[in-house]
Design a protein around this motif. Sequence first.
Motif, short mmCIF file in Angstrom:
data_model
loop_
_atom_site.label_atom_id
_atom_site.label_comp_id
_atom_site.label_asym_id
_atom_site.label_seq_id
_atom_site.Cartn_x
_atom_site.Cartn_y
_atom_site.Cartn_z
N SER A 1 0.85 -1.19 0.00
CA SER A 1 0.00 0.00 0.00
C SER A 1 0.88 1.23 0.00
N ALA B 1 0.13 5.36 0.71
CA ALA B 1 -0.81 6.42 1.02
C ALA B 1 -0.17 7.78 0.78
N LYS C 1 -9.18 7.51 -0.53
CA LYS C 1 -8.16 7.34 0.51
C LYS C 1 -6.78 7.81 0.03
N ASN C 2 -6.71 8.31 -1.21
CA ASN C 2 -5.42 8.72 -1.79
C ASN C 2 -4.39 7.61 -1.65
N THR C 3 -4.80 6.40 -1.94
CA THR C 3 -3.95 5.23 -1.74
C THR C 3 -3.89 4.39 -3.00
N TYR D 1 -2.42 0.54 -4.45
CA TYR D 1 -2.08 -0.78 -3.96
C TYR D 1 -1.33 -1.56 -5.05
N ARG E 1 -6.17 1.57 -7.18
CA ARG E 1 -6.13 2.76 -6.34
C ARG E 1 -7.50 3.06 -5.77
N SER F 1 -0.26 11.95 1.13
CA SER F 1 -0.81 13.03 1.95
C SER F 1 -0.11 14.33 1.59
#
Length: 125
Positions: free
Chosen positions: A21, A23, A76-78, A80, A72, A25
């Motif tokens: 993952s 993330a 969650k702005n994530t 994978y 994606r 920010s």
Amino acid sequence: QVQLIESGGGLVQAGGSLRLSCAASGHTFTYYYMGWFRQAPGKEREFVAAINRSGTTTYYADSVKGRFTISRDNAKNTVYLQMNSLKPEDTAVYYCGLGVRTFATMRGLGEYNYWGQGTQVTVSS
């Protein structure tokens, strides 16, 4: 400033699976693509997979095609990276990247503006 935090690396036996993952920010962009690269000891960092903003376009290196899947979650702005059927040659530090170029192949190292710190993936035979 954008920060990318990777997680999910570890030690796994050949044939096993891991899910990485990443993330994001900090500053948000209207359009950005994300990708995974990896670097094995003594080798250059190489492209693994990439995905566009909407998730409708993905690219994979030939060496991982059919075994890895990038996805994606924009809420969650994530991003994978699901890695299945892992092989010892997949052993490397895996890095997450974020790029904001208007026109990009998404597969070039220089097309990414921000990088995570990397997460180690080790596949034992």
